[in-house]
Design an enzyme around this catalytic site. Structure first.
Site, PDB file in Angstrom:
ATOM      1  N   LYS A  48       0.635 -15.282   5.597  1.00 24.01           N
ATOM      2  CA  LYS A  48      -0.534 -14.439   5.829  1.00 24.01           C
ATOM      3  C   LYS A  48      -0.945 -13.800   4.506  1.00 24.01           C
ATOM      4  CE  LYS A  48      -1.215 -10.188   6.988  1.00 24.01           C
ATOM      5  NZ  LYS A  48      -2.491  -9.941   6.228  1.00 24.01           N
TER       6      LYS A  48
ATOM      7  N   GLU B  18       9.620  -7.134  -1.563  1.00 21.18           N
ATOM      8  CA  GLU B  18       9.314  -6.757  -2.950  1.00 21.18           C
ATOM      9  C   GLU B  18       8.246  -5.687  -2.861  1.00 21.18           C
ATOM     10  OE1 GLU B  18       7.690  -5.969  -6.062  1.00 21.18           O
ATOM     11  OE2 GLU B  18       6.791  -7.967  -6.178  1.00 21.18           O
TER      12      GLU B  18
ATOM     13  N   CYS C 274       2.669  -4.011  -9.331  1.00 23.99           N
ATOM     14  CA  CYS C 274       3.826  -3.228  -8.884  1.00 23.99           C
ATOM     15  C   CYS C 274       4.758  -2.901 -10.044  1.00 23.99           C
ATOM     16  CB  CYS C 274       4.584  -3.978  -7.789  1.00 23.99           C
ATOM     17  SG  CYS C 274       5.103  -5.635  -8.266  1.00 23.99           S
TER      18      CYS C 274
ATOM     19  N   GLU D 180       3.114   6.082  -6.788  1.00 23.66           N
ATOM     20  CA  GLU D 180       2.483   4.864  -7.286  1.00 23.66           C
ATOM     21  C   GLU D 180       0.973   4.941  -7.083  1.00 23.66           C
ATOM     22  OE1 GLU D 180       3.418   0.115  -7.192  1.00 23.66           O
ATOM     23  OE2 GLU D 180       3.462   1.173  -5.286  1.00 23.66           O
TER      24      GLU D 180
END
Length: 488
Positions: free
Chosen positions: A174, A249, A283, A384
């Site tokens: 997906k 991850e 990331c 983040e």
């Protein structure tokens, strides 16, 4: 404008819900495609196709050599369509063309790497205290659900599909609902090759409509996810339905540490590239710059001198170094953090706003932004942001630098800049992160593991570690004594 269908059970299918999603170019808002807005029924159909392909189809009988040859063909096809795929990647997710071209080439390399690794899966024989031929074999897990993010669409598809298929699994991928186009073009490549029906299924849709079903469906043996930590927790909850294997991850708030003895010109380039490559939507971005006090002014002045060279624009325009953010919603999030930084007392050195050029007003642009005088407890140094925002914090000693670097819930990546090899080794050992770069930032290799410590994830991708995530370990014992056991 093209309308894409889902790729399920070896053929193109419209969504059971009969709904479409518009895909727009984040650089100018132009409508570039429509895709299926899939729901749980579409995922269930894909899972059932994959389950049948794995349990009773020819894929399990396909030799490792033949699986590898098919992955080589995928790599060849990606290279053959490289120009068109790179341009589509730019129009879908906004990154500059040079970065997209690198991503497409690396995706092909990834399929090629795992094509070669398919025949290198091996077990071992063991000496046991019995008259037994005992050995260990590695087998595919089965049906694997894979969910990827919007920042590296085709490359993340390769990172997920290549090792899983090399190991002999069947997959439902997906892609992000915002950037599904190159993954769907990849589905077309699979459709043109000799992959049996159901081995690869690619279904578009949202996390609520499609992702949750994929994570919780009891016919799925493993779920692999790349994305935010909040969603990662939801994936873990869904996977608990049948204790399926997981690999995650997730996010990062990565330190990039510059010592006074570093090559400062190289460190300046590395700090900017670490923070602003791919618009900071990475990331592993080096979003926390930690600088030894004695070189702080020199480093900051050097960065400010080079920031004007970071040309903003549509990724297909000449000499562009930074494209738009993925959406207006994400731009709002990044801008909200800039406001937080100002309210917390950080010193804004540059950026912090939308560019004023008329040709950029239709895109989701934010200027490269640098905050100085940032303390480790500020939100912009801890959360983040996932955008072009760099924070600068100073330190006095090696010990303090390590302490600040590790003062985070994340542990994905880190950079170290120093000419002292002993210091580099010492600091690299003490920073709790899955990837550490010394005197560079961001290089990623298919041959080496990728993943993080702490809340940056579970498991590893790439290298032999990546294929291990898609293999089960089985022991087999063959009794060499022909006489009965004689227990009763």
């Amino acid at each position: 404008m093209k309308t894409y269908e889902n790729y399920i059970d070896g053929r193109w299918q419209t969504s059971r819900a009969g709904q479409l999603r518009e895909i727009r170019d984040p650089g100018n808002g132009e409508l570039i495609a429509k895709v299926q807005e899939s729901n749980r029924d579409d995922i269930i159909a894909a899972v059932q196709a994959a389950r049948k392909a794995f349990d009773t189809g020819p894929w399990r009988k396909t030799s490792a050599l033949d699986r590898g040859k098919l992955l080589f063909k995928v790599a060849e096809s990606i290279r053959g369509q490289g120009k068109a795929l790179a341009e589509l990647e730019v129009r879908n997710c906004g990154k500059p063309l040079a970065e997209a071209e690198f991503d497409i080439a690396d995706a092909a390399n990834c399929f090629e790497f795992y094509g070669g690794l398919a025949t290198k899966i091996h077990g071992e024989t063991m000496q046991v205290p019995a008259n037994s031929l005992s050995f260990v074999v590695r087998e595919p897990i089965g049906v694997c659900g894979q969910i990827i993010p919007w920042n590296y669409p085709l490359l993340m598809a390769a990172w997920k599909l290549a090792p899983a298929l090399a190991a002999g699994n069947c997959c439902i991928l997906k892609p992000s609902e915002m950037t599904p186009l190159t993954a769907l073009e990849l589905a077309g490549i699979f459709g043109q090759l000799e992959f049996p029906a159901g081995v690869v299924n690619i279904v578009t849709g949202t996390g609520v409509g499609a992702g949750e079903e994929l994570a919780s469906n009891i016919l799925v043996d493993k779920i692999a996810f790349t994305g935010g930590t909040v969603t990662g927790r939801k994936i873990m909850t869904g996977a608990a339905s049948n204790i399926k294997k997981i690999s995650l991850e997730l996010g990062g708030k990565n330190p990039n540490v510059v010592f006074a003895d570093a090559d400062l010109e190289a460190a300046i380039d590395g700090a900017l590239f670490g923070a602003f490559a791919n618009q900071g939507e990475v990331c592993s971005a080096g979003s926390r710059l930690l600088v030894e006090k004695s070189v702080h002014k020199q480093l900051v002045d050097g960065m400010l001198a080079k920031v004007p060279r970071i040309k903003l624009g549509h990724g297909l325009s000449a000499n562009v170094k930074m494209g738009p953010l993925i959406s207006s919603t994400h731009r709002d999030k990044v801008e909200s953090y800039i406001k937080v930084g100002l309210s917390e007392g950080a010193k804004l050195l540059c950026g912090g706003k939308r560019p004023q050029s008329p040709e950029l007003t239709k895109g989701y642009f934010v200027e490269p932004t640098i905050f100085d005088e940032v303390t480790p407890n500020m939100r912009i140094a801890r959360e983040e942001i996932f955008g072009p925002v760099l924070t600068v914090t100073t330190f006095d000693s090696e010990e303090e630098a390590i302490k600040i670097a590790n003062d985070t819930e994340y542990g994905l990546a880190a950079g170290i800049w120093t000419k002292n090899v002993n210091r580099a080794a010492r600091v690299a050992q003490q920073i709790r992160a899955g990837i550490v770069w010394v005197n560079t930032y961001h290089p990623t290799f298919n041959e080496l593991p990728w993943g993080g410590f702490k809340q940056s994830g579970i498991g590893r991708e790439l290298g032999v570690y990546g294929i291990d995530e898609y293999l089960e370990t089985k022991q087999v014992n063959i009794n060499l004594d022909e006489a009965p056991i004689g227990w009763y």
